[in-house]
Enzyme design. Sequence first.
Site, mmCIF file in Angstrom:
data_model
loop_
_atom_site.group_PDB
_atom_site.id
_atom_site.type_symbol
_atom_site.label_atom_id
_atom_site.label_comp_id
_atom_site.label_asym_id
_atom_site.label_seq_id
_atom_site.Cartn_x
_atom_site.Cartn_y
_atom_site.Cartn_z
ATOM 1 C CB SER A 236 1.501 -3.993 7.570
ATOM 2 O OG SER A 236 2.817 -4.377 7.902
ATOM 3 C CE LYS A 237 2.264 2.620 3.347
ATOM 4 N NZ LYS A 237 1.545 2.211 2.172
#
Length: 472
Positions: A236-237
């Site tokens: 994820s980010k």
Amino acid sequence: MVVTRFAPSPTGYLHIGSVRTALFSYLYAKKHQGKFLLRIEDTDRERSTEEAVQVILDGLAWLGLEADEPPIYQTHRFERYQQVIDGLLEKGLAYRCYCSKERLETLRATQLENKQKPRYDGHCRYQTAGQTGPHVIRFKTPETGAVTFQDAVKGPITIANAELDDLVLQRSDSTPTYNFCVVVDDIETGVTHVIRGDDHINNTPKQIHLYHALGKPLPIFAHLPMILGEDAKKLSKRHGAVSVLECREAGFLPQALLNALVRLGWACGDKELFSVEEMTQLFDLAGVNQASACFSYDKLRWLNQHYLKTLSYEVLKPHLDYHFEKLGISRLSGPSTEQLIPLFAPRSQTLVEFCKSCQFFYQPVLQYDTEALAKHVTEETLAHLQRLTSLLAELSHWEAHAIHDCLKNYVTEHQLKFPQLAQPIRIALTGSIQSPAIDQTLAMMGQTEVLSRLRQAIPILKEMLDREAKPL
Ligand code: GLU
């Protein structure tokens, strides 16, 4: 003929996990001289804006994963879905369900209370005669038996039909549902291999029943393991750039990203480097791993540097032009991109690093690194720079060899070590001590520019030294 597809739902960005799915589908089709299709699953009209679709198209184009036919949009096919639903209703394979939201909620709560898996109880499957009003359309999932399929990655999978719900095919607002549209589309576009993330594995048994109901043969299903970050959590980010656009902006090349992605969950011996041609030749679903794979940004940087060093000028040029422009570095004079590559590619891991590190050629020095100045420049070195400027002005052949000889003779004559001269020159010409080999840097900058920068820098550096030396 092998037909694969990539079927993203537009979300506003193209996650690199989805790109891995697209890549495997693309490679499998190409390897078998088949077709790779793109289907935009845009039935969620709120999220599926034109921009969100464009992000997917741009991302795939940048990566070179282009489909063999124009994209199919699910929103353009509503009429067709309606026809198929009508056909299923006519054949008695689907039914209208009038159960209210309240009834379904109560049913669910009771099932949970009794520790049962929540599922529709088939109420309307048996008694809807004469009913009117809002309704959904459900599929008559077989009540007994089991579905078995051979997943090309995960092996044989069996699910008891008792575990499955009577799938909703159409909502009360008459929009068709994901599982239904996917099957109709895959059938009607001749998809032979459904390659997708394993977050869809629970949908496959439901979809298989629909294939049977529609009297069509099953495709091969291949569910790919998830991509994790290096901490073994879902990528994820938090881990870094996760969308194609972010990777592009961070200065990665599509060749490097594809190479990093192909190695996620697929191996071919110990081989690490794959051009798209090699991937296409060597890829096979049999080599796909069952376990999740970890994405490494260090590996991506390493691969990027490899491609920066090995790809041709023609391939690199548009990528470099893009980043020079994005960084606002205008290059009206100074070295050409072709000249820069051999010198700066081995020193850069990303295109952004590359462009920033040769920025000094195209902009006058606005700031001199004071720390470097304190370390490498003295009154004496400035006197050397002054003398050297005259010698360089006399050079009739402005090329790296001649410049090197001139500097070498100077340091020998004055009993200096080479860096004692090279570092002050770097500071005077670039503002810092970050530059490639000094003779090549000078050669590339050109005689006029070098002389002008030296002449301009010497008094400024002298003033800076004086200021430093003044007692407080
Ligand atoms: N639209 C689905 C997604 O973005 C993919 C559906 C499929 O591949 O069957 O996850």
